[in-house]
Design a protein around this motif. Structure first.
Motif, PDB file in Angstrom:
ATOM      1  N   UNK A   1       0.833  -1.203   0.000  1.00 12.17           N
ATOM      2  CA  UNK A   1       0.000   0.000   0.000  1.00 12.17           C
ATOM      3  C   UNK A   1       0.865   1.249   0.000  1.00 12.17           C
ATOM      4  N   UNK A   2       1.981   1.216   0.729  1.00 11.29           N
ATOM      5  CA  UNK A   2       2.879   2.375   0.772  1.00 11.29           C
ATOM      6  C   UNK A   2       3.458   2.651  -0.621  1.00 11.29           C
ATOM      7  N   UNK A   3       3.847   1.591  -1.317  1.00  8.33           N
ATOM      8  CA  UNK A   3       4.347   1.752  -2.684  1.00  8.33           C
ATOM      9  C   UNK A   3       3.258   2.361  -3.576  1.00  8.33           C
ATOM     10  N   UNK A   4       2.043   1.856  -3.434  1.00  9.83           N
ATOM     11  CA  UNK A   4       0.917   2.349  -4.237  1.00  9.83           C
ATOM     12  C   UNK A   4       0.677   3.837  -3.992  1.00  9.83           C
ATOM     13  N   UNK A   5       0.687   4.241  -2.726  1.00  7.37           N
ATOM     14  CA  UNK A   5       0.453   5.650  -2.397  1.00  7.37           C
ATOM     15  C   UNK A   5       1.605   6.528  -2.881  1.00  7.37           C
ATOM     16  N   UNK A   6       2.834   6.038  -2.723  1.00  6.17           N
ATOM     17  CA  UNK A   6       3.985   6.796  -3.213  1.00  6.17           C
ATOM     18  C   UNK A   6       3.909   6.965  -4.733  1.00  6.17           C
ATOM     19  N   UNK A   7       3.580   5.874  -5.422  1.00  3.49           N
ATOM     20  CA  UNK A   7       3.516   5.957  -6.880  1.00  3.49           C
ATOM     21  C   UNK A   7       2.400   6.904  -7.322  1.00  3.49           C
ATOM     22  N   UNK A   8       1.235   6.789  -6.703  1.00  3.71           N
ATOM     23  CA  UNK A   8       0.108   7.638  -7.096  1.00  3.71           C
ATOM     24  C   UNK A   8       0.439   9.112  -6.918  1.00  3.71           C
ATOM     25  N   UNK A   9       1.128   9.444  -5.840  1.00  5.17           N
ATOM     26  CA  UNK A   9       1.535  10.829  -5.595  1.00  5.17           C
ATOM     27  C   UNK A   9       2.475  11.317  -6.692  1.00  5.17           C
ATOM     28  N   UNK A  10       3.441  10.481  -7.064  1.00  7.20           N
ATOM     29  CA  UNK A  10       4.368  10.827  -8.140  1.00  7.20           C
ATOM     30  C   UNK A  10       3.658  10.920  -9.480  1.00  7.20           C
ATOM     31  N   UNK A  11       2.782   9.958  -9.737  1.00  8.46           N
ATOM     32  CA  UNK A  11       2.081   9.846 -11.020  1.00  8.46           C
ATOM     33  C   UNK A  11       1.276  11.105 -11.345  1.00  8.46           C
ATOM     34  N   UNK A  12       0.767  11.781 -10.328  1.00  7.48           N
ATOM     35  CA  UNK A  12      -0.110  12.934 -10.524  1.00  7.48           C
ATOM     36  C   UNK A  12       0.645  14.224 -10.834  1.00  7.48           C
ATOM     37  N   UNK A  13       1.969  14.202 -10.779  1.00  6.87           N
ATOM     38  CA  UNK A  13       2.749  15.418 -11.017  1.00  6.87           C
ATOM     39  C   UNK A  13       2.470  15.954 -12.422  1.00  6.87           C
ATOM     40  N   UNK A  14       2.216  17.259 -12.517  1.00  7.74           N
ATOM     41  CA  UNK A  14       1.824  17.866 -13.786  1.00  7.74           C
ATOM     42  C   UNK A  14       2.869  17.768 -14.889  1.00  7.74           C
ATOM     43  N   UNK A  15       4.151  17.629 -14.542  1.00  6.01           N
ATOM     44  CA  UNK A  15       5.203  17.524 -15.551  1.00  6.01           C
ATOM     45  C   UNK A  15       5.131  16.219 -16.343  1.00  6.01           C
ATOM     46  N   UNK A  16       4.533  15.190 -15.738  1.00  8.11           N
ATOM     47  CA  UNK A  16       4.591  13.861 -16.366  1.00  8.11           C
ATOM     48  C   UNK A  16       3.202  13.254 -16.543  1.00  8.11           C
ATOM     49  N   UNK A  17       2.171  14.087 -16.611  1.00  7.57           N
ATOM     50  CA  UNK A  17       0.825  13.582 -16.855  1.00  7.57           C
ATOM     51  C   UNK A  17       0.797  12.887 -18.213  1.00  7.57           C
ATOM     52  N   UNK A  18       0.552  11.575 -18.257  1.00  8.98           N
ATOM     53  CA  UNK A  18       0.633  10.850 -19.533  1.00  8.98           C
ATOM     54  C   UNK A  18      -0.242  11.434 -20.630  1.00  8.98           C
ATOM     55  N   UNK A  19      -1.490  11.754 -20.308  1.00  4.36           N
ATOM     56  CA  UNK A  19      -2.398  12.251 -21.346  1.00  4.36           C
ATOM     57  C   UNK A  19      -1.872  13.529 -21.988  1.00  4.36           C
ATOM     58  N   UNK A  20      -1.331  14.430 -21.185  1.00  7.31           N
ATOM     59  CA  UNK A  20      -0.836  15.699 -21.729  1.00  7.31           C
ATOM     60  C   UNK A  20       0.390  15.495 -22.603  1.00  7.31           C
ATOM     61  N   UNK A  21       1.356  14.717 -22.110  1.00  2.65           N
ATOM     62  CA  UNK A  21       2.592  14.519 -22.866  1.00  2.65           C
ATOM     63  C   UNK A  21       2.339  13.742 -24.156  1.00  2.65           C
ATOM     64  N   UNK A  22       1.465  12.753 -24.086  1.00  2.21           N
ATOM     65  CA  UNK A  22       1.175  11.950 -25.274  1.00  2.21           C
ATOM     66  C   UNK A  22       0.345  12.752 -26.272  1.00  2.21           C
ATOM     67  N   UNK A  23      -0.608  13.564 -25.771  1.00  2.00           N
ATOM     68  CA  UNK A  23      -1.389  14.412 -26.678  1.00  2.00           C
ATOM     69  C   UNK A  23      -0.480  15.375 -27.442  1.00  2.00           C
ATOM     70  N   UNK A  24       0.478  15.985 -26.720  1.00  2.00           N
ATOM     71  CA  UNK A  24       1.398  16.914 -27.374  1.00  2.00           C
ATOM     72  C   UNK A  24       2.192  16.220 -28.471  1.00  2.00           C
ATOM     73  N   UNK A  25       2.630  14.996 -28.213  1.00  2.00           N
ATOM     74  CA  UNK A  25       3.349  14.222 -29.229  1.00  2.00           C
ATOM     75  C   UNK A  25       2.453  13.993 -30.443  1.00  2.00           C
ATOM     76  N   UNK A  26       1.186  13.653 -30.201  1.00  2.00           N
ATOM     77  CA  UNK A  26       0.240  13.454 -31.298  1.00  2.00           C
ATOM     78  C   UNK A  26       0.029  14.721 -32.104  1.00  2.00           C
ATOM     79  N   UNK A  27      -0.025  15.863 -31.419  1.00  2.00           N
ATOM     80  CA  UNK A  27      -0.171  17.137 -32.127  1.00  2.00           C
ATOM     81  C   UNK A  27       0.993  17.364 -33.092  1.00  2.00           C
ATOM     82  N   UNK A  28       2.196  17.110 -32.601  1.00  2.00           N
ATOM     83  CA  UNK A  28       3.379  17.329 -33.434  1.00  2.00           C
ATOM     84  C   UNK A  28       3.412  16.350 -34.607  1.00  2.00           C
ATOM     85  N   UNK A  29       3.007  15.093 -34.352  1.00  7.08           N
ATOM     86  CA  UNK A  29       2.936  14.121 -35.442  1.00  7.08           C
ATOM     87  C   UNK A  29       1.941  14.561 -36.516  1.00  7.08           C
ATOM     88  N   UNK A  30       0.935  15.334 -36.099  1.00  3.34           N
ATOM     89  CA  UNK A  30      -0.083  15.830 -37.036  1.00  3.34           C
ATOM     90  C   UNK A  30       0.232  17.241 -37.537  1.00  3.34           C
TER      91      UNK A  30
END
Length: 397
Positions: free
Chosen positions: A359-388
């Protein structure tokens, strides 16, 4: 006979890996006191793991991004808070080496002292004015200053007059004597990371400890001895993004380690399986999770090795290359999340106990995962924009 660069790099990673058992053993202590234990801080210092990216001329190892990432992964596999601290503290060495001249660096890296760095860029309160010889801070505050309680120097961003009627961002470094650590880091995960807010009141910052961000990120202030070192030719934006996603792989590996311990001894409730390891559903879950972790590792080290290769070759990354690399990091974040959630499906009700290591690992990961610099949807969307053939939807490239 002196060690080769490869031998030193391997030794640093081996040292980090050797700390995993002790880091896991101290996990509950970290949670209880909301702070990395001093024994852990001392072990990180003693093993040279807080100066992986520091210039040799200031007592560091001056390695590369591959070694840095592997060290962060191993420490994170032992403890998420310690991994986050190691990741952010080390990247600060790289950043101040980019951003400040000889006088400031000599003050920061005082000979014979074990230095820890912390910082954050965007203030939430900022009353700073230009005065003769520098800047005066009436009052300013920055959130999320990871590692602040252990830091000897901090860097902070703040707005300044650009001389054309507008504003631009500058960076300053201040000693710990000038800062106040606020007791506001009460969170669900990465509890020991020391990501407290910092307040500064009534402090003077001399001119030589202030740099303009637009020039610093281009290496304008870099001192001559570092200008030919590949590490300090590493592109700034991808490196900073790497530091935020750095702990992800280690945390996913930790989740797998802990789940496999349980798989070998616990059954599945309300079934005839006395061991989870005998159940087909378990086989499917752990295989899928491991493949996602393996895929995350492939994406992570592909990007990191490209960073090192570019810096060795003196290659200036294009906007398209930066966007793709950031998408790689976002996808690493996403794959690790998917892997951990697959393992969570088989964790059982013991997961709900606060002292459960998974559970501690899960909570630590979730906290890290939510950081705005590495939000998957945003970073992947930007890559898609450039590909287009669209413009990226972020200034951070």
């Amino acid at each position: 006979m002196s060690q080769s660069v490869l031998e030193i790099n391997k030794e640093l990673v081996d040292r980090a890996r050797s700390l995993i058992p002790a880091l896991r053993e101290r996990g509950e202590e970290t949670e209880k006191y909301n702070r990395i234990p001093e024994a852990t801080i001392q072990e990180l210092k003693d093993n040279g793991l807080l100066k992986v990216l520091r210039p040799k001329m200031f007592g560091g190892h001056q390695t590369n991004m591959r070694t840095y990432t592997e060290v962060v992964t191993e420490i994170s596999r032992g403890d998420g808070s310690a991994g986050w601290f190691v990741s952010l503290s080390n990247i600060r060495d790289y950043m101040v080496s980019y951003a400040f001249g000889e006088k400031a660096l000599n003050e920061i890296y005082e000979p014979g002292k074990e230095i820890v760095l912390a910082g954050n860029f965007k203030p939430i309160k900022c009353e700073i004015r230009k005065v003769e010889g520098g800047y005066y801070i009436d009052e300013a505050q920055w959130p999320f200053v990871s590692g602040g309680p252990h830091a000897h120097w901090c860097y902070f961003g703040f707005p300044v007059d650009d001389g054309n009627g507008g504003m631009e961002m500058a960076i300053m470094v201040v000693p710990k004597e000038d800062i106040e650590i606020l007791d506001d880091w009460h969170v669900m995960g990465l509890k020991g990371s020391g990501s407290n807010s910092v307040r500064i009141k009534d402090a003077f910052v001399p001119e030589h400890r202030v740099s303009l961000d637009r020039l610093a990120t281009k290496g304008h202030y870099m001192i001559e001895p570092l200008q030919s070192v590949p590490l300090y030719q590493t592109p700034f934006v991808p490196s900073l993004t790497l530091s935020i996603v750095g702990p992800a792989l280690g945390l996913a590996q930790a989740a797998m380690d802990l789940h496999m311990e349980r798989v070998k001894r616990a059954g599945i409730g309300n079934t005839f399986y006395t061991k989870m390891s005998e159940a087909p559903i378990t086989h499917l879950q752990i295989a899928q999770a491991q493949l996602k972790i393996d895929s995350a590792e492939l994406h992570l080290y592909r990007a990191v090795d490209r960073l090192d290769a570019f810096s060795e070759a003196g290659h200036k990354m294009t906007m398209e290359e930066i966007v793709q690399m950031k998408a790689d990091f976002g996808y690493v974040n996403q794959l690790c999340k998917e892997a951990i959630e697959l393992l969570l499906a088989g964790a059982g009700s013991v997961f709900t106990y606060e002292n459960n290591a998974f559970q501690r690992v899960y909570r630590d990961f979730t906290t890290m995962h939510l950081h705005g610099f590495i939000t998957p949807s945003s970073l992947i969307e930007t890559y898609g924009r450039v590909l287009c053939d669209q413009e990226p939807n972020t200034y951070f490239v």
